[in-house]
Every structure is written in C-alpha cells, then in structure tokens.
Design a protein around this motif. Structure first.
Motif, PDB file in Angstrom:
ATOM      1  N   SER A   1      32.959  98.492  60.243  1.00 46.88           N
ATOM      2  CA  SER A   1      34.115  97.938  59.534  1.00 46.88           C
ATOM      3  C   SER A   1      33.859  98.005  58.039  1.00 46.88           C
ATOM      4  CB  SER A   1      34.326  96.474  59.954  1.00 46.88           C
ATOM      5  OG  SER A   1      35.171  95.780  59.054  1.00 46.88           O
ATOM      6  N   MET A   2      34.907  98.311  57.270  1.00 48.44           N
ATOM      7  CA  MET A   2      34.784  98.241  55.813  1.00 48.44           C
ATOM      8  C   MET A   2      36.165  98.099  55.178  1.00 48.44           C
ATOM      9  SD  MET A   2      33.864 102.146  54.594  1.00 48.44           S
ATOM     10  CE  MET A   2      32.526 102.372  55.780  1.00 48.44           C
TER      11      MET A   2
ATOM     12  N   MET B   1      39.521  99.341  57.389  1.00 45.24           N
ATOM     13  CA  MET B   1      39.348 100.301  58.477  1.00 45.24           C
ATOM     14  C   MET B   1      38.218  99.853  59.392  1.00 45.24           C
ATOM     15  SD  MET B   1      39.880 103.981  56.539  1.00 45.24           S
ATOM     16  CE  MET B   1      39.978 104.894  58.091  1.00 45.24           C
ATOM     17  N   VAL B   2      38.439  99.990  60.689  1.00 44.68           N
ATOM     18  CA  VAL B   2      37.428  99.700  61.705  1.00 44.68           C
ATOM     19  C   VAL B   2      37.362 100.890  62.659  1.00 44.68           C
ATOM     20  CG1 VAL B   2      36.723  98.214  63.617  1.00 44.68           C
ATOM     21  CG2 VAL B   2      37.806  97.209  61.595  1.00 44.68           C
ATOM     22  N   TRP B   3      36.176 101.440  62.821  1.00 41.95           N
ATOM     23  CA  TRP B   3      35.925 102.503  63.794  1.00 41.95           C
ATOM     24  C   TRP B   3      35.029 101.926  64.892  1.00 41.95           C
ATOM     25  CZ3 TRP B   3      35.216 102.821  58.549  1.00 41.95           C
ATOM     26  CH2 TRP B   3      35.982 103.747  57.827  1.00 41.95           C
ATOM     27  N   ASN B   4      35.374 102.114  66.147  1.00 41.05           N
ATOM     28  CA  ASN B   4      34.439 101.708  67.192  1.00 41.05           C
ATOM     29  C   ASN B   4      34.269 102.800  68.225  1.00 41.05           C
ATOM     30  OD1 ASN B   4      36.265 101.448  69.382  1.00 41.05           O
ATOM     31  ND2 ASN B   4      36.641  99.276  68.971  1.00 41.05           N
ATOM     32  N   VAL B   5      33.172 102.705  68.985  1.00 46.09           N
ATOM     33  CA  VAL B   5      32.820 103.657  70.029  1.00 46.09           C
ATOM     34  C   VAL B   5      32.357 102.875  71.244  1.00 46.09           C
ATOM     35  CG1 VAL B   5      31.123 105.400  70.702  1.00 46.09           C
ATOM     36  CG2 VAL B   5      32.211 105.539  68.467  1.00 46.09           C
TER      37      VAL B   5
ATOM     38  N   ARG C   1      28.985 116.795  50.956  1.00 43.86           N
ATOM     39  CA  ARG C   1      30.172 116.900  50.104  1.00 43.86           C
ATOM     40  C   ARG C   1      31.241 115.945  50.654  1.00 43.86           C
ATOM     41  NH1 ARG C   1      32.412 122.994  51.657  1.00 43.86           N
ATOM     42  NH2 ARG C   1      32.823 122.582  53.876  1.00 43.86           N
ATOM     43  N   TYR C   2      32.454 116.133  50.304  1.00 42.24           N
ATOM     44  CA  TYR C   2      33.556 115.271  50.739  1.00 42.24           C
ATOM     45  C   TYR C   2      33.294 113.813  50.354  1.00 42.24           C
ATOM     46  CZ  TYR C   2      34.764 119.334  53.668  1.00 42.24           C
ATOM     47  OH  TYR C   2      35.092 120.598  54.121  1.00 42.24           O
ATOM     48  N   TYR C   3      32.877 113.608  49.101  1.00 39.07           N
ATOM     49  CA  TYR C   3      32.500 112.271  48.635  1.00 39.07           C
ATOM     50  C   TYR C   3      33.712 111.359  48.497  1.00 39.07           C
ATOM     51  CZ  TYR C   3      28.233 114.790  47.434  1.00 39.07           C
ATOM     52  OH  TYR C   3      27.100 115.555  47.491  1.00 39.07           O
ATOM     53  N   PHE C   4      33.494 110.092  48.764  1.00 38.68           N
ATOM     54  CA  PHE C   4      34.543 109.097  48.584  1.00 38.68           C
ATOM     55  C   PHE C   4      34.717 108.793  47.101  1.00 38.68           C
ATOM     56  CE2 PHE C   4      35.760 104.534  48.246  1.00 38.68           C
ATOM     57  CZ  PHE C   4      37.047 104.646  48.766  1.00 38.68           C
ATOM     58  N   ASP C   5      35.951 108.520  46.691  1.00 38.00           N
ATOM     59  CA  ASP C   5      36.260 108.121  45.323  1.00 38.00           C
ATOM     60  C   ASP C   5      37.064 106.823  45.386  1.00 38.00           C
ATOM     61  OD1 ASP C   5      36.457 109.781  42.405  1.00 38.00           O
ATOM     62  OD2 ASP C   5      37.827 108.110  42.662  1.00 38.00           O
ATOM     63  N   GLY C   6      36.484 105.741  44.897  1.00 40.49           N
ATOM     64  CA  GLY C   6      37.176 104.454  44.933  1.00 40.49           C
ATOM     65  C   GLY C   6      36.201 103.294  45.059  1.00 40.49           C
ATOM     66  N   TYR C   7      36.665 102.238  45.714  1.00 41.96           N
ATOM     67  CA  TYR C   7      35.908 100.999  45.844  1.00 41.96           C
ATOM     68  C   TYR C   7      35.717 100.677  47.327  1.00 41.96           C
ATOM     69  CZ  TYR C   7      37.769 100.399  41.073  1.00 41.96           C
ATOM     70  OH  TYR C   7      38.133 100.576  39.759  1.00 41.96           O
ATOM     71  N   VAL C   8      34.553 100.126  47.678  1.00 43.52           N
ATOM     72  CA  VAL C   8      34.300  99.682  49.049  1.00 43.52           C
ATOM     73  C   VAL C   8      33.693  98.279  49.012  1.00 43.52           C
ATOM     74  CG1 VAL C   8      34.055 101.950  50.099  1.00 43.52           C
ATOM     75  CG2 VAL C   8      32.069 100.872  49.054  1.00 43.52           C
ATOM     76  N   ALA C   9      33.988  97.495  50.043  1.00 42.54           N
ATOM     77  CA  ALA C   9      33.483  96.120  50.101  1.00 42.54           C
ATOM     78  C   ALA C   9      33.252  95.719  51.554  1.00 42.54           C
ATOM     79  CB  ALA C   9      34.476  95.157  49.448  1.00 42.54           C
ATOM     80  N   ASP C  10      32.341  94.769  51.742  1.00 41.56           N
ATOM     81  CA  ASP C  10      32.082  94.174  53.054  1.00 41.56           C
ATOM     82  C   ASP C  10      31.949  95.231  54.152  1.00 41.56           C
ATOM     83  OD1 ASP C  10      31.911  91.523  52.297  1.00 41.56           O
ATOM     84  OD2 ASP C  10      33.155  90.839  53.959  1.00 41.56           O
ATOM     85  N   VAL C  11      30.919  96.057  54.051  1.00 42.10           N
ATOM     86  CA  VAL C  11      30.658  97.096  55.046  1.00 42.10           C
ATOM     87  C   VAL C  11      29.779  96.496  56.142  1.00 42.10           C
ATOM     88  CG1 VAL C  11      29.698  99.380  55.437  1.00 42.10           C
ATOM     89  CG2 VAL C  11      30.823  98.862  53.267  1.00 42.10           C
ATOM     90  N   ALA C  12      30.304  96.447  57.366  1.00 40.88           N
ATOM     91  CA  ALA C  12      29.617  95.776  58.475  1.00 40.88           C
ATOM     92  C   ALA C  12      29.471  96.735  59.649  1.00 40.88           C
ATOM     93  CB  ALA C  12      30.393  94.534  58.898  1.00 40.88           C
ATOM     94  N   PHE C  13      28.235  96.922  60.109  1.00 37.93           N
ATOM     95  CA  PHE C  13      27.960  97.756  61.280  1.00 37.93           C
ATOM     96  C   PHE C  13      27.319  96.898  62.356  1.00 37.93           C
ATOM     97  CE2 PHE C  13      25.102 100.543  63.744  1.00 37.93           C
ATOM     98  CZ  PHE C  13      26.047 101.431  64.247  1.00 37.93           C
TER      99      PHE C  13
ATOM    100  N   TYR D   1      33.906  96.248  68.810  1.00 39.42           N
ATOM    101  CA  TYR D   1      34.815  95.179  68.369  1.00 39.42           C
ATOM    102  C   TYR D   1      36.119  95.757  67.838  1.00 39.42           C
ATOM    103  CZ  TYR D   1      31.013  91.707  68.562  1.00 39.42           C
ATOM    104  OH  TYR D   1      30.025  90.851  68.962  1.00 39.42           O
ATOM    105  N   ASP D   2      37.184  94.960  67.973  1.00 40.34           N
ATOM    106  CA  ASP D   2      38.433  95.325  67.320  1.00 40.34           C
ATOM    107  C   ASP D   2      38.470  94.688  65.929  1.00 40.34           C
ATOM    108  OD1 ASP D   2      39.310  92.639  67.573  1.00 40.34           O
ATOM    109  OD2 ASP D   2      40.314  93.057  69.476  1.00 40.34           O
ATOM    110  N   ALA D   3      39.591  94.880  65.228  1.00 38.45           N
ATOM    111  CA  ALA D   3      39.666  94.451  63.836  1.00 38.45           C
ATOM    112  C   ALA D   3      39.670  92.940  63.661  1.00 38.45           C
ATOM    113  CB  ALA D   3      40.926  95.043  63.190  1.00 38.45           C
TER     114      ALA D   3
END
Length: 490
Positions: A45-46, A119-123, A178-190, A196-198
């Motif tokens: 999640s981030m 955004m939340v990605w789960n597997v 490559r394909y770098y992110f441009d912007g801000y990110v916060a509260d990255v949780a793995f 888990y859902d959102a």
C-alpha cells in the motif's frame, strides 16, 4: 483548474507528517535485497501524488527482477502504451505479476497532478478462485473496469517480488533500471503473508473522501516494512530515508536521494505546486512541480507564463520564489494572476501589461494590471535572490520582498495593511501564483516554495499555524498555500 478539497482538521484523524519527493530526471529510487518471504501472498500500500503525465511509456511504483531465472519481471504503477490502452497518454493504474502471468490495467487513469491517490496491490496465488489471486485498489475501490481482460496467475504461482536474494525496487523498474516515478510518496506499507484490501490502510470520511488511517496491521511478516520518511540519512538504517518503522528493521537503500527530498506535502496536508496541465503550457517541470524551466518562443504567443494548481479569493497567503536563472533579455516577473482561474488566459503569452496580473519584475518594478509601473523604491533582482510574495485578499493588498526587504515606496509592511492595492477585480478575484518570462529567446528557471521547498532552507520559518518551511519570516496572519490552511481560511 483542479480543485482541492480542504483537509479535515479534526484532531483525532490520522496525520501523515512527511513524504518523499522523487524527480525522474535524477533517476531516484529505493532498493533492497530481500530475505525469504511469502511469494504467494502479500500486500503493498502507498499514497502518491504523481506530478507528470507519461506518454507511450510506463512509470513504476515497485518492481522486482531475477536475472538468474529468465528475467521474470514483477512490477506495477502506471501504464500508457497506446497499442494496449488505445491512448498514449492514458496513464492507467497498473498491476503486473511476471511478464505474462498476471496483469490488471485499469480503465481509470491518473491525470490529476495536484491530487493524492491511494493504491493497494495484493497477491494471493493460493486462492482457488482465479480472479482473486491478484487485486488492485485505487482510492478504496477495487479495480474491476479494465482496458483489457484481467490475466490471472496460475494457482500457487511464486512471485519474484519477495523472493529470497532478489533485489526489489521502489519507484523504478528494476528490469530496465528506468521508468522512474516523478512525484511524492507517503506511508508505504508492505505486509508479507497477508492479502489485504484497501480498508486496512484508509477509510471514507464524512465528506465522502478516501483518507489515510494508521495501517491496521498486527503482524508485518518476515519481509514486511513501513516507510514513513521521517529520517534524512542516505544509508540503509534507522536514520535513513528508507528507514523501516514497522519494527522489522527492513531498511531500504536510497539512490540519488538526499535530505531535501523529505518534504511536508502529504495526503493529510496537500501543498500548492505549479500546474503543468494548464492550456498550452510548454515549460519543463521538476522537483514535484516546484521548479519551472521556461520554453519561450519567438512568435505570438511569445514569452512564457505558468500558474499554480489552485486559486484563492479570500484570506492572506505567502510563498517564496528563487530564480536560479533569471535569463538575459526581457524581464522575469513573479507574482499573482487573476485571469487563469476565470479561463481568460491562453498560456504561452507573457501579457505583462494586462489586467488580472500583479507582479514584481527582475528589472526593478512592480505593476498591478494595466496601472502605471512602479520603479521607485523597487530593487532589481537576479539569480538566486529570494522573492517573497504576500497577498491579502481580505484587504485587497499585495506585497513583495527581495531577500527579506519589502519593495515599493514607501516601504510597506504586510502587518500594517499598507501594501499596494490590487484595485477592482477585472475577472472573478480568484488569484493564483504566477510567473512570466518576457523574452523570445532566453530562458528562466524558477524554484517555487509554497511551504514545501525544493531548495535547502538555512533558517526555517513556518506560518502561524506551524505549516510550511520558508527562508524568511511569514508575516503574522499570512499562511502557506496548503489544504489545512485552505480549510480554515480559504
């Protein structure tokens, strides 16, 4: 012009104090070689504010690669290949496991460069239902409307992300670096070992807006981590930018990042930036859209203007601008603009003599709309001077300082209500930060500090609410342009 909902100031809401600002031109990311985790069940999640629109390419928020087993590639973020999405600028939300094992490409896309997304990605590849083996959530909602039919991994498929000995990346693509992110990110949780859902990371508030909560995680698992970006060091330890605060000490190594990349623009207090989406904008935007590099042209519309992401029509507001390059030729003007919000400005023309502008120029003059230019008591400015811009919309006054010295004759003081009058509104009296380069050949570079500085600050001054970080004192009663202050004064 994008709108921003005022932040909820209720004290018992979860607050995020910091974010990490990444500039794709710097090739910045975090990396870590992981231990033996659960390759069939995990959640990432981030919160993120994406500040550019990609065109016919990808942008990665996380990725993994195992060059020893056929370059199997896990990764996700934003996808914009027109051959698949039908639009080279789609910027679709994306989730991919393996090069051909599982993929979700959302019909929804991320084109608002002023908004925070969750955004939340789960597997969960052990799940007996194929459609439940991977999921993507955006702002609390599970993605079901997709550009192409979802591809699901085989049951009990082992992902490369979370594999023992594999190097994982955050905010870049490992496979190609490559394909770098441009912007801000916060509260990255793995979370290692749970799908888990959102709802474990956010909730809907009383206004119907998806907002952060403290992650509802009781066990992070072997490779679990929680990045809150509260530290500024450049090593992989508890004092580093990639410090893990989950208790697992799964710290990440920063690459091309430093202390000034830890900032206060967050999902719970969204700061003004400059706006790359304005009609006919030609400039190059960097540093989370807080740095503008002009692209002037020699034919009409000549020169170049750029604007902020939102406008205000009441209250007292302050920001600083640093012209790292003023540029030769015509002058650089910094100030406020009323025409943009009303739709009366075709970006790309300097229009320094028009109504709806209030500016301080590098040649040493101040001008409000079409009124007479004021040059007495006004200093010229040059590279690396710090220009303070204060606007009092409750009393219809405007002020500028150069390196802390207020300009005009007589010298004004914002707290004395003796600044230059904005006059009668020509448009709708909604003002936004603005810059103009009046030239057909020579470029300018300006760094804007709306309380979220793109440059190092030597002194450190907040507004009366404690928000923002400025080089010079914020006048009493004036505030930084952020969602917390907008909710109270805007």
């Amino acid at each position: 012009m994008p709108t921003i909902l005022g932040a909820n100031s209720v004290s018992d809401n979860y607050e995020i104090s910091n974010s990490l600002r990444l500039n794709d031109n710097d090739s910045a990311y975090l990396k870590k070689t992981v231990g033996d985790g659960n390759r069939r069940k995990w959640t990432l999640s981030m919160w993120l504010k994406k500040t550019i629109i990609i065109n016919n390419t990808e942008m990665y928020m996380w990725s993994s690669d195992d060059t020893g087993s056929g370059n199997i590639h896990d990764g996700a973020g934003f996808y914009s290949f027109g051959s698949v999405t039908g639009d080279n600028t789609s910027n679709s939300f994306h989730h991919q496991i393996g090069d051909a094992h599982g993929r979700i490409i959302a019909s929804a896309n991320a084109r608002d460069t002023a908004a925070w997304y969750h955004m939340v990605w789960n597997v969960d590849t052990a799940n007996s239902t194929a459609a439940n083996r991977m999921a993507l959530y955006v702002n609390g909602s599970k993605v079901t409307d997709q550009v192409v039919s979802q591809t699901n991994p085989d049951q009990n498929f082992d992902t490369e992300f979370n594999k023992n000995g594999t190097e994982n990346y955050l905010f870049a693509d490992h496979h190609y670096t490559r394909y770098y992110f441009d912007g801000y990110v916060a509260d990255v949780a793995f979370v290692d070992g749970q799908a888990y859902d959102a709802s474990y990371f956010g909730k809907t508030d009383s206004n119907g807006v998806w907002i952060p909560i403290e992650p509802n995680v009781t066990s992070w698992g072997t490779n679990g981590f929680y990045l809150q970006f509260k530290q500024t060091g450049t090593s992989a330890n508890s004092s580093g930018i990639g410090a893990d605060t989950s208790g697992n000490d799964n710290h990440w190594t920063p690459v091309e990042l430093n202390s000034r990349d830890i900032v206060v623009d967050t999902p719970t207090n969204n700061f003004m930036t400059m706006n790359p989406l304005f009609t006919n904008s030609r400039s190059e935007f960097r540093e989370g859209n807080c740095q503008v590099i002009t692209d002037v042209q020699g034919s009409v519309p000549y020169g170049q203007v750029e604007f902020g992401t939102f406008a205000v029509n009441k209250g007292k507001w302050y920001y600083e601008a640093v012209p790292s390059t003023v540029g030769s030729g015509g002058q650089l003007a910094i100030g406020w603009n009323e025409r943009a919000e009303a739709g009366g400005y075709n970006n790309g023309h300097n229009n320094l003599g028009s109504n709806g502008n209030a500016w301080y120029g590098s040649s040493g003059n101040i001008k409000i709309g079409s009124a007479t230019t004021q040059s007495t008591g006004v200093d010229s400015f040059t590279d690396d001077d710090i220009i303070g811009c204060a606007i009092d919309l409750d009393n219809n006054k405007v002020y500028w300082h150069k390196n802390g010295n207020y300009q005009d004759d007589p010298t004004p003081t914002p707290t004395s209500n003796d600044g230059r009058s904005l006059g009668t509104a020509t448009y709708n009296n909604y003002w936004t930060p603005w810059m103009s380069k009046d030239d057909t050949n020579h470029e300018s570079t300006v760094k804007f500090n709306f309380g979220n500085p793109p440059t190092a600050i030597s002194s450190g001054n907040a507004d009366d609410n404690g928000y923002g970080n400025f080089e010079y004192d914020v006048p009493t009663g004036f505030y930084s342009l952020c969602s917390k202050n907008l909710a109270e004064f805007g």
